[in-house]
Design a protein around this motif. Structure first.
Motif, PDB file in Angstrom:
ATOM      1  N   ALA A  87      -1.756   5.081  -0.014  1.00 31.57           N
ATOM      2  CA  ALA A  87      -3.176   4.760  -0.130  1.00 31.57           C
ATOM      3  C   ALA A  87      -3.480   4.131  -1.483  1.00 31.57           C
ATOM      4  N   VAL A  88      -2.881   4.671  -2.535  1.00 36.13           N
ATOM      5  CA  VAL A  88      -3.105   4.108  -3.876  1.00 36.13           C
ATOM      6  C   VAL A  88      -2.572   2.680  -3.939  1.00 36.13           C
ATOM      7  N   LEU A  89      -1.383   2.447  -3.399  1.00 34.64           N
ATOM      8  CA  LEU A  89      -0.824   1.092  -3.420  1.00 34.64           C
ATOM      9  C   LEU A  89      -1.680   0.119  -2.615  1.00 34.64           C
ATOM     10  N   CYS A  90      -2.194   0.551  -1.470  1.00 33.98           N
ATOM     11  CA  CYS A  90      -3.054  -0.334  -0.666  1.00 33.98           C
ATOM     12  C   CYS A  90      -4.341  -0.666  -1.405  1.00 33.98           C
ATOM     13  N   VAL A  91      -4.910   0.306  -2.084  1.00 36.56           N
ATOM     14  CA  VAL A  91      -6.136   0.044  -2.855  1.00 36.56           C
ATOM     15  C   VAL A  91      -5.844  -0.902  -4.004  1.00 36.56           C
ATOM     16  N   LEU A  92      -4.726  -0.693  -4.703  1.00 41.74           N
ATOM     17  CA  LEU A  92      -4.365  -1.606  -5.800  1.00 41.74           C
ATOM     18  C   LEU A  92      -4.115  -3.025  -5.279  1.00 41.74           C
ATOM     19  N   GLY A  93      -3.428  -3.134  -4.149  1.00 39.89           N
ATOM     20  CA  GLY A  93      -3.186  -4.454  -3.566  1.00 39.89           C
ATOM     21  C   GLY A  93      -4.490  -5.133  -3.160  1.00 39.89           C
ATOM     22  N   TRP A  94      -5.392  -4.376  -2.550  1.00 42.82           N
ATOM     23  CA  TRP A  94      -6.686  -4.954  -2.163  1.00 42.82           C
ATOM     24  C   TRP A  94      -7.458  -5.409  -3.396  1.00 42.82           C
ATOM     25  N   TYR A  95      -7.431  -4.586  -4.452  1.00 42.36           N
ATOM     26  CA  TYR A  95      -8.146  -4.942  -5.670  1.00 42.36           C
ATOM     27  C   TYR A  95      -7.559  -6.208  -6.291  1.00 42.36           C
TER      28      TYR A  95
ATOM     29  N   GLU B 210      -1.887 -18.490  -2.950  1.00 46.23           N
ATOM     30  CA  GLU B 210      -0.595 -18.374  -3.632  1.00 46.23           C
ATOM     31  C   GLU B 210      -0.630 -17.339  -4.754  1.00 46.23           C
ATOM     32  N   ARG B 211      -1.804 -17.045  -5.265  1.00 43.86           N
ATOM     33  CA  ARG B 211      -1.934 -16.006  -6.288  1.00 43.86           C
ATOM     34  C   ARG B 211      -2.142 -14.627  -5.653  1.00 43.86           C
ATOM     35  N   GLN B 212      -2.510 -14.578  -4.369  1.00 47.22           N
ATOM     36  CA  GLN B 212      -2.710 -13.298  -3.688  1.00 47.22           C
ATOM     37  C   GLN B 212      -1.397 -12.733  -3.143  1.00 47.22           C
ATOM     38  N   LEU B 213      -0.421 -13.606  -2.864  1.00 52.46           N
ATOM     39  CA  LEU B 213       0.848 -13.180  -2.279  1.00 52.46           C
ATOM     40  C   LEU B 213       1.598 -12.134  -3.111  1.00 52.46           C
ATOM     41  N   PRO B 214       1.645 -12.253  -4.438  1.00 58.36           N
ATOM     42  CA  PRO B 214       2.357 -11.209  -5.195  1.00 58.36           C
ATOM     43  C   PRO B 214       1.740  -9.818  -5.005  1.00 58.36           C
ATOM     44  N   TYR B 215       0.428  -9.751  -4.892  1.00 59.29           N
ATOM     45  CA  TYR B 215      -0.225  -8.451  -4.684  1.00 59.29           C
ATOM     46  C   TYR B 215       0.099  -7.903  -3.297  1.00 59.29           C
ATOM     47  N   LEU B 216       0.148  -8.802  -2.312  1.00 59.15           N
ATOM     48  CA  LEU B 216       0.512  -8.368  -0.969  1.00 59.15           C
ATOM     49  C   LEU B 216       1.951  -7.861  -0.945  1.00 59.15           C
ATOM     50  N   ALA B 217       2.849  -8.594  -1.586  1.00 59.40           N
ATOM     51  CA  ALA B 217       4.266  -8.244  -1.557  1.00 59.40           C
ATOM     52  C   ALA B 217       4.571  -7.000  -2.382  1.00 59.40           C
ATOM     53  N   SER B 218       3.882  -6.813  -3.497  1.00 59.51           N
ATOM     54  CA  SER B 218       4.235  -5.704  -4.376  1.00 59.51           C
ATOM     55  C   SER B 218       3.417  -4.443  -4.130  1.00 59.51           C
ATOM     56  N   CYS B 219       2.251  -4.561  -3.518  1.00 58.76           N
ATOM     57  CA  CYS B 219       1.411  -3.367  -3.348  1.00 58.76           C
ATOM     58  C   CYS B 219       1.045  -3.070  -1.899  1.00 58.76           C
ATOM     59  N   THR B 220       0.472  -4.031  -1.225  1.00 51.98           N
ATOM     60  CA  THR B 220      -0.095  -3.757   0.088  1.00 51.98           C
ATOM     61  C   THR B 220       0.975  -3.462   1.129  1.00 51.98           C
ATOM     62  N   ILE B 221       2.030  -4.262   1.210  1.00 52.34           N
ATOM     63  CA  ILE B 221       3.076  -4.042   2.212  1.00 52.34           C
ATOM     64  C   ILE B 221       3.838  -2.737   1.951  1.00 52.34           C
ATOM     65  N   PRO B 222       4.267  -2.460   0.708  1.00 49.18           N
ATOM     66  CA  PRO B 222       4.910  -1.153   0.470  1.00 49.18           C
ATOM     67  C   PRO B 222       3.942   0.021   0.706  1.00 49.18           C
ATOM     68  N   GLY B 223       2.673  -0.182   0.408  1.00 46.31           N
ATOM     69  CA  GLY B 223       1.691   0.878   0.659  1.00 46.31           C
ATOM     70  C   GLY B 223       1.556   1.177   2.136  1.00 46.31           C
ATOM     71  N   ALA B 224       1.521   0.133   2.953  1.00 44.78           N
ATOM     72  CA  ALA B 224       1.437   0.332   4.395  1.00 44.78           C
ATOM     73  C   ALA B 224       2.717   0.993   4.916  1.00 44.78           C
TER      74      ALA B 224
END
Length: 158
Positions: free
Chosen positions: A24-32, A41-55
């Motif tokens: 949940a923390v990783l998904c919130v950080l990725g969303w933020y 192209e600047r959103q992809l690193p957040y998706l790859a490093s936070c949102t996908i591992p969080g899910a």
């Protein structure tokens, strides 16, 4: 007894709750992080490093919590089985007499209207019920009524 069980909670439950919190923390950080960037192209690193591992952690948490709950349920069943097996009768002769004696010995047969079983008159399931009526032989012959497994009225016909 309940507090003893709570102290020995299955480790998979603790791991599941920890993985759920971290996911949940990783998904919130990725969303933020994604919400602060305008370009994809600047959103992809957040998706790859936070949102996908969080899910992935949330999915793993669901699996761990399910496994932990089933293991806890299995432990409770084993505990109950142990209590059931450990319970021994106080007097062996008395328990043998009680087991051999039938629950109901009356020859009168009763049924409850709308019911599916027929009973002896002193069966605990119909004893004292004013709505109990004598058995209709047609219902027994048609197979609409079956004998009560508690008082075993089929022995009355023998």
């Amino acid at each position: 007894m309940r507090t003893a069980r709570l102290r020995t909670v299955h480790p998979a439950l603790w791991a599941g709750w920890a993985a759920l919190a971290a996911g949940a923390v990783l998904c919130v950080l990725g969303w933020y992080g994604v919400s602060g960037e305008r370009y994809a192209e600047r959103q992809l690193p957040y998706l790859a490093s936070c949102t996908i591992p969080g899910a992935a952690l949330i999915v793993a948490a669901a699996i761990l919590l399910t496994h932990g709950r089933s293991a806890l349920a299995a432990a409770r069943v084993e505990e109950l089985y142990g209590l059931l097996v450990a319970a021994e009768p106080v007097d062996a002769e008395e328990s043998a007499q009680t087991a051999a004696a039938p629950i109901a010995i009356s020859g009168d047969l009763l049924m409850v209207p709308g019911g599916t079983l027929w009973h002896r008159a002193d069966c605990p399931l119909v004893a004292g019920k004013p709505e109990a009526v004598p058995v209709d032989a047609k219902l027994v012959a048609n197979g609409e009524l079956s004998p009560c497994p508690i008082c075993e009225p089929a022995e009355a016909d023998d």
